[in-house]
Design a protein around this motif. Structure first.
Motif, mmCIF file in Angstrom:
data_model
loop_
_atom_site.group_PDB
_atom_site.id
_atom_site.type_symbol
_atom_site.label_atom_id
_atom_site.label_comp_id
_atom_site.label_asym_id
_atom_site.label_seq_id
_atom_site.Cartn_x
_atom_site.Cartn_y
_atom_site.Cartn_z
ATOM 1 N N VAL A 214 35.459 -105.431 -65.468
ATOM 2 C CA VAL A 214 35.178 -104.574 -64.319
ATOM 3 C C VAL A 214 33.796 -103.967 -64.549
ATOM 4 C CG1 VAL A 214 35.932 -102.618 -62.930
ATOM 5 C CG2 VAL A 214 37.633 -104.082 -64.046
ATOM 6 N N VAL A 215 32.792 -104.489 -63.874
ATOM 7 C CA VAL A 215 31.420 -104.054 -64.139
ATOM 8 C C VAL A 215 30.981 -102.892 -63.241
ATOM 9 C CG1 VAL A 215 30.680 -106.262 -65.090
ATOM 10 C CG2 VAL A 215 30.475 -105.861 -62.638
ATOM 11 N N ALA A 216 31.655 -102.691 -62.119
ATOM 12 C CA ALA A 216 31.291 -101.572 -61.246
ATOM 13 C C ALA A 216 32.503 -101.119 -60.441
ATOM 14 C CB ALA A 216 30.159 -101.958 -60.302
ATOM 15 N N VAL A 217 32.616 -99.808 -60.271
ATOM 16 C CA VAL A 217 33.649 -99.198 -59.438
ATOM 17 C C VAL A 217 32.949 -98.165 -58.566
ATOM 18 C CG1 VAL A 217 35.776 -97.845 -59.370
ATOM 19 C CG2 VAL A 217 35.429 -99.525 -61.206
ATOM 20 N N ILE A 218 32.882 -98.428 -57.267
ATOM 21 C CA ILE A 218 32.142 -97.556 -56.344
ATOM 22 C C ILE A 218 33.121 -96.995 -55.319
ATOM 23 C CG2 ILE A 218 30.251 -97.424 -54.696
ATOM 24 C CD1 ILE A 218 29.144 -99.984 -56.228
ATOM 25 N N ALA A 219 33.468 -95.728 -55.484
ATOM 26 C CA ALA A 219 34.420 -95.075 -54.584
ATOM 27 C C ALA A 219 33.753 -94.788 -53.244
ATOM 28 C CB ALA A 219 34.934 -93.792 -55.214
ATOM 29 N N LEU A 220 34.487 -94.999 -52.168
ATOM 30 C CA LEU A 220 33.967 -94.798 -50.811
ATOM 31 C C LEU A 220 34.620 -93.567 -50.182
ATOM 32 C CD1 LEU A 220 34.157 -98.541 -49.727
ATOM 33 C CD2 LEU A 220 32.099 -97.280 -50.394
ATOM 34 N N PRO A 221 33.939 -92.944 -49.220
ATOM 35 C CA PRO A 221 34.494 -91.732 -48.592
ATOM 36 C C PRO A 221 35.827 -92.013 -47.890
ATOM 37 C CG PRO A 221 32.173 -92.017 -48.032
ATOM 38 C CD PRO A 221 32.604 -93.287 -48.691
ATOM 39 N N VAL A 222 36.792 -91.154 -48.106
ATOM 40 C CA VAL A 222 38.112 -91.315 -47.481
ATOM 41 C C VAL A 222 38.003 -91.268 -45.965
ATOM 42 C CG1 VAL A 222 40.414 -90.279 -47.249
ATOM 43 C CG2 VAL A 222 39.278 -90.337 -49.483
ATOM 44 N N THR A 223 37.016 -90.519 -45.445
ATOM 45 C CA THR A 223 36.880 -90.341 -44.000
ATOM 46 C C THR A 223 36.692 -91.668 -43.259
ATOM 47 O OG1 THR A 223 34.510 -89.902 -44.386
ATOM 48 C CG2 THR A 223 35.970 -88.000 -44.124
ATOM 49 N N PHE B 254 29.741 -99.396 -64.355
ATOM 50 C CA PHE B 254 29.027 -98.467 -63.479
ATOM 51 C C PHE B 254 30.055 -97.821 -62.552
ATOM 52 C CE2 PHE B 254 26.916 -97.710 -59.318
ATOM 53 C CZ PHE B 254 25.947 -96.800 -59.719
ATOM 54 N N VAL B 255 30.256 -96.527 -62.691
ATOM 55 C CA VAL B 255 31.230 -95.790 -61.884
ATOM 56 C C VAL B 255 30.470 -94.771 -61.037
ATOM 57 C CG1 VAL B 255 33.260 -94.298 -61.901
ATOM 58 C CG2 VAL B 255 33.002 -96.083 -63.648
ATOM 59 N N TYR B 256 30.689 -94.843 -59.720
ATOM 60 C CA TYR B 256 29.908 -93.953 -58.847
ATOM 61 C C TYR B 256 30.704 -93.599 -57.594
ATOM 62 C CZ TYR B 256 25.613 -91.956 -56.946
ATOM 63 O OH TYR B 256 24.653 -91.088 -56.465
ATOM 64 N N PRO B 257 30.794 -92.295 -57.264
ATOM 65 C CA PRO B 257 31.463 -91.878 -56.022
ATOM 66 C C PRO B 257 30.444 -91.731 -54.889
ATOM 67 C CG PRO B 257 31.114 -89.972 -57.434
ATOM 68 C CD PRO B 257 30.481 -91.148 -58.131
ATOM 69 N N LEU B 258 30.578 -92.553 -53.868
ATOM 70 C CA LEU B 258 29.708 -92.429 -52.702
ATOM 71 C C LEU B 258 30.371 -91.456 -51.730
ATOM 72 C CD1 LEU B 258 28.287 -95.972 -51.893
ATOM 73 C CD2 LEU B 258 26.999 -93.842 -52.018
ATOM 74 N N THR B 259 29.752 -90.316 -51.504
ATOM 75 C CA THR B 259 30.384 -89.257 -50.717
ATOM 76 C C THR B 259 30.065 -89.337 -49.225
ATOM 77 O OG1 THR B 259 28.481 -87.828 -51.216
ATOM 78 C CG2 THR B 259 30.409 -87.672 -52.671
ATOM 79 N N ASN B 260 28.987 -90.008 -48.869
ATOM 80 C CA ASN B 260 28.583 -90.065 -47.454
ATOM 81 C C ASN B 260 27.748 -91.322 -47.234
ATOM 82 O OD1 ASN B 260 27.486 -89.716 -44.886
ATOM 83 N ND2 ASN B 260 27.258 -87.499 -45.135
ATOM 84 N N LEU B 261 28.232 -92.206 -46.390
ATOM 85 C CA LEU B 261 27.518 -93.463 -46.161
ATOM 86 C C LEU B 261 26.492 -93.354 -45.032
ATOM 87 C CD1 LEU B 261 30.345 -96.135 -46.580
ATOM 88 C CD2 LEU B 261 28.835 -95.117 -48.287
ATOM 89 N N GLN B 262 26.406 -92.174 -44.410
ATOM 90 C CA GLN B 262 25.431 -91.968 -43.338
ATOM 91 C C GLN B 262 24.218 -91.166 -43.810
ATOM 92 O OE1 GLN B 262 26.142 -93.682 -40.629
ATOM 93 N NE2 GLN B 262 28.103 -94.197 -41.564
ATOM 94 N N SER B 263 24.282 -90.643 -45.036
ATOM 95 C CA SER B 263 23.198 -89.806 -45.550
ATOM 96 C C SER B 263 22.184 -90.651 -46.317
ATOM 97 C CB SER B 263 23.770 -88.723 -46.475
ATOM 98 O OG SER B 263 22.737 -88.096 -47.216
#
Length: 317
Positions: free
Chosen positions: A254-263, A288-297
């Protein structure tokens, strides 16, 4: 991209679909397939449909303008004849991130891509339109309506996309690809007899379809290749996850885990995360672990790309 032309094309396309729907007494999706066939032949028995086809051709839409036009039509259709959740198209914002990841992980200019569960073909077209690479694409999809929709749309747009109908959980005769992409369906696979052929199979209940498809996808991936999978956010903690993690330890990193906004997904139970797997190599890297909080910003996305590129440089990807 000309939004005025997209609006004109949408109006013409919608009028054609509604006209054909009324003539044939069919659903909006079958009417769209009929419309696409008429567009390709250049005419239709109905004078209004033929006139609109000529007007559509005169607009000379780009591939991205066509994609947006069809996307708006699907949004309209879904309001009156909703598709089941697993059949709805992947949002553009996620498609752009998957395109970025494909560009970053695959070094070669020419890339073979297999999509598991290609749906309406919107994700494939998004990647094709925005990638700098030459993509040799094949999508596999079990639903005959979705196959007809995606193939007819690709023909109208003039895209070099190829689709095949089949249950991706069952063995297929496919060449190995450099990349696998999939917006994995959520739910259980109903055929326990087929599921028991897999390492991730549950002996106590139906097996998760997305677990089976993850294992199957690795079989079609070249050694060292990458799978870009949109899967439930609780993938590694949900029931049956122990079976999945045991399989992962043997076959993939598992080379990357990118969390996406629940909204984006409406509820936490439907939320998904991007998991990037690499077919097992002798040189595993730090995930690479990263939480993406807003895909419009723009600022959030800029921070994401900068962090990713730094991780990529540090790990010599």
């Amino acid at each position: 991209m000309n939004f005025e032309k997209i609006e004109q094309a949408y109006d013409l396309l919608l009028e054609n679909v509604q006209t054909i729907q009324n003539l044939l007494g069919t659903n909006i999706y079958d009417a769209l397939i009929e419309q696409n066939a008429a567009y390709l032949t250049g005419s239709h028995a109905n004078e209004r449909v033929s006139r609109n086809i000529n007007a559509l051709k005169q607009l000379q839409l780009t591939t991205e303008e066509w994609r947006r036009t069809y996307q708006f039509l699907f949004i309209k259709a879904n309001q009156t004849e909703p598709m089941q959740y697993n059949h709805q198209f992947t949002p553009d914002s996620i498609g752009f991130i998957l395109t970025f990841l494909l560009e970053q992980f695959i070094a070669e200019k020419q890339v073979t891509v297999l999509e598991i569960g290609s749906g309406t073909g919107n994700l494939a077209q998004t990647i094709l339109n925005h990638s700098q690479k030459e993509i040799d694409y094949l999508g596999i999809e079990v639903d005959d309506l979705l196959i007809d929709l995606s193939a007819s749309i690709a023909d109208v747009i003039g895209s070099s996309l190829h689709f095949a109908q089949g249950d991706a959980v069952r063995p297929q005769i496919l060449k190995e690809s450099q990349a696998i992409i999939s917006d994995l369906p959520i739910g259980y696979y109903p055929d326990d007899r087929i599921a028991q052929r897999y390492q991730v199979a549950s002996s106590e209940e139906h097996t998760y379809a997305h677990h089976l498809l993850m294992e199957q996808s690795l079989k079609y991936l070249q050694q060292g290749g990458y799978a870009f999978l949109l899967a439930p956010s609780d993938l590694l903690t949900s029931p049956q996850s122990d079976l999945l993690k045991r399989w992962l330890q043997e076959h993939a990193s598992v080379v990357a885990v990118i969390a996406l906004p629940v909204t984006i997904f409406g509820t936490q139970s439907m939320a998904k995360t991007i998991f990037v797997l690499q077919k097992q190599t002798s040189q595993p890297v730090e995930t690479f672990v990263y939480p993406l909080t807003n895909l419009q910003s723009a600022e959030v996305l800029q921070a994401f790309t900068e962090n990713f590129k730094k991780w990529k440089q540090d790990n010599a990807i």
